[in-house]
Scaffold this active site. Sequence first.
Site, PDB file in Angstrom:
ATOM      1  N   TRP A  97       0.831  -1.267   0.104  1.00 23.15           N
ATOM      2  CA  TRP A  97      -0.054  -0.094  -0.031  1.00 23.15           C
ATOM      3  C   TRP A  97       0.917   1.328  -0.136  1.00 23.15           C
ATOM      4  CZ3 TRP A  97      -0.523   4.094   3.541  1.00 23.15           C
ATOM      5  CH2 TRP A  97      -1.709   4.830   3.290  1.00 23.15           C
ATOM      6  N   HIS A  98       1.923   1.217   0.741  1.00 22.47           N
ATOM      7  CA  HIS A  98       2.717   2.324   0.683  1.00 22.47           C
ATOM      8  C   HIS A  98       3.681   2.797  -0.461  1.00 22.47           C
ATOM      9  CE1 HIS A  98       2.308   2.316   4.934  1.00 22.47           C
ATOM     10  NE2 HIS A  98       2.794   3.361   5.154  1.00 22.47           N
ATOM     11  N   GLY A  99       3.798   1.482  -1.036  1.00 27.35           N
ATOM     12  CA  GLY A  99       4.606   2.301  -2.700  1.00 27.35           C
ATOM     13  C   GLY A  99       4.731   0.810  -3.556  1.00 27.35           C
TER      14      GLY A  99
END
Lengths: 309, 461
Positions: B319-321
């Site tokens: 989700w973060h990257g």
Amino acid sequence: MNTASKFLKLYGLGAIFITMILIVLNVAIDFYGLFWRDGKSGISIYSDERTSKYLLAHRYVPNNFNVYLLGPSLSANINTKEFAAERIYNLSMMGANITEQYAVLAKALESKTPSKVIICLHPYLTADHGMKTGMINKKEYWGAVGSISLYKAYALGLVRKFNVLPDKYPQNQFNDFGYNNYNDLLRSTDVKARIESELQKPDAINANINLQALKEFDIMITDLKSRGVQIIGYFHPLPYPIFKTFESDLIKYQVTIREHLGADVVLLDFNNSEYQFFTKDFSNYIDHGHLSEKGQKFILTEIISKAGI
Amino acid sequence: MLFSSPEFIFLFLPTTLFVYFFLSRQSNFIYAKIWLLFASLFFYAYWHPANVLIIILSALFNFYASRLLYKSKSKVLLVAGIIINLGVLGYYKYADFFLENINALVDEPFPLLHIALPLGISFFTFQQIAFLVDAFSRKVQNFSFADYCLFVTFFPQLIAGPIVHHSEMMPQFSNPINQKVNLNNITLGLFVFNMGLAKKLIIADSLSNVVAQGYNHADKLSVMQAWVTSIFYSMQLYFDFSGYSDMAIGLGLLFNIHIPINFNSPYKAENIQEFWRRWHITLSTFLRDYVYIPMGGSKHGEWKTYRNLIYTFLIGGIWHGAGWTFIIWGGLHGLALAWHRFFSKFKVQVPKFGAVVITFLFVNITWVFFRADGWQTAINLLLSMIGLNKSIGTSVVLMNDFYSLPIWIAAVILLFGKNTNQIARNFNFNNSYGWKLMALIILNLIYLNSTISQEFLYFDF
């Protein structure tokens, strides 16, 4: 006090009031001659060279000087005040490339055109392009009414004035002609050994010219010529052993630069045989390239006499 | 438009606030909400006008899908809704990552799409997935289109969270009490906003140059420099992101909207589980409620619990990257949580100080994967941290000067002192807080007028 309304009025308006006082004080001090100081008595530099010269180029430099000296650190330590009558301001900056140098020059050109511009020519100036730091920034103009860089400059001004840290911040490192006297900070104890150690590095001189940097160099030259400014270029005198080792690359560099400067530019080559007495004498240097006071005086005298300043 | 930009602080915010309360006082409250909605969309459009279409379409789709779900309780519709949301997120965020990995396996590579990531898409996608799931479970009460759109687009939380939950936000938008100017909230909001702004402008940005220099020369750092780089990044990320969250909370208060807290002194955590109860709390809550528990949580035996923890944090990582470093980072946290759960059974008591240090060291090391621009950089920095880099002895200047030293010291003290929530909780209209507010405003104005980098780290996610 027990209500939000009173609290907001007292402290919110208090914050605005103190901010206004700070702005008024900073404008009154006018550290860079941006608002009212004419700078007739001279404005020196105390903190970041790039920011300071960029801000001084708004009013102080164009209003008080006729000739500008441009270049990287190799010319930044030339004390043009030695020839105060010529009113030469040293706009050179340590580590500057063409983008940074032209940004500062362009600011000075906005308000007044100098009669002459002297350019210290060394591959360093055109080896790359683009701003290396955020110090030359339009925002700094308004920063002069209150910003971190302004308060840092005040603090360093006091540190220098009272000679608190003479080794790191010498009292007279800068003067009001843009001279950056970093000699004591960079001086090698044994210049000859320093040059020899530099010669051990295969990339001691990078004579390549960055194409974008060259474009920016052309733009600067065209801009100066279009304003009728007389341009004087000089190839910085490199210590003879260094020049000799990298001669073929440096000659290529010189040929390109000569072409781009054009025939109407006064060009001095301090690396040719006529000046070998100078480049072979290491007392003219403080390290592998930067000039000593003796070296600076000679070079500036030569430029002034040969270029008819 | 950044929260820390003059155009936001001196133009956008006062105009939006004034017109909002003017409309709510002079006319039907719906006009004030519509104004706030348009202001939020303008705020979003300021970066990339075309992206407004994405958020509008996303809100429209999810609004009508949730209505249908509420009525039909159709599982197929729910799954379709989630897939469409994740599909849009996947297209914008993960398409190139997916292609890069495919290209590594095939002879003729597919051209990369180079799609610009719409800001905040990870945040508003998760918020709306939660809404769909709750509509399906009939946990969603009656809601209007305007309230729904405001819940999705409300500008304080739109770009980088906190990830707000509809049950926290939508009732506030329709509550008539919140239509009136509340000076108590405005004062507290200003105070919290200024604390957040100071964390960002004064602390996080002063750490950023050292971090950037360190990561750019990760293979050349001495052991000390490598540790300074990694610890400075841990601090920078905290002050940057928690500063942003504080600003969002403060801005919400100006409109009488209480946005949930997102950080609670995370580096004081004594174990990794506690860390995730203190760091990016709204994300942890989302992952727990909408990923971990639906997977079975801890109800199907120990091994499945460990598996669920690891899967949940792998999802948190991606989700973060879009990158393997984020997946590794998430995986390491998942493993650590599983290990902590396993280890907790033995009831071994670690002294508080030691527990905090161990937790911080683990988090600090995993941030290296989070920050590094690639696998090699992460490994280089980690090798430098243990003195095994290739170019040891090569000189790199990490800090050009020490003008920011007092700020760095203050940063360390602030990490372990009272946090913004604790300070705000005790806020009072007394002289002590008055002077603090005044000092914060003046310092922030000076820093706003200074040349410093202002990008928010969490805008990339």
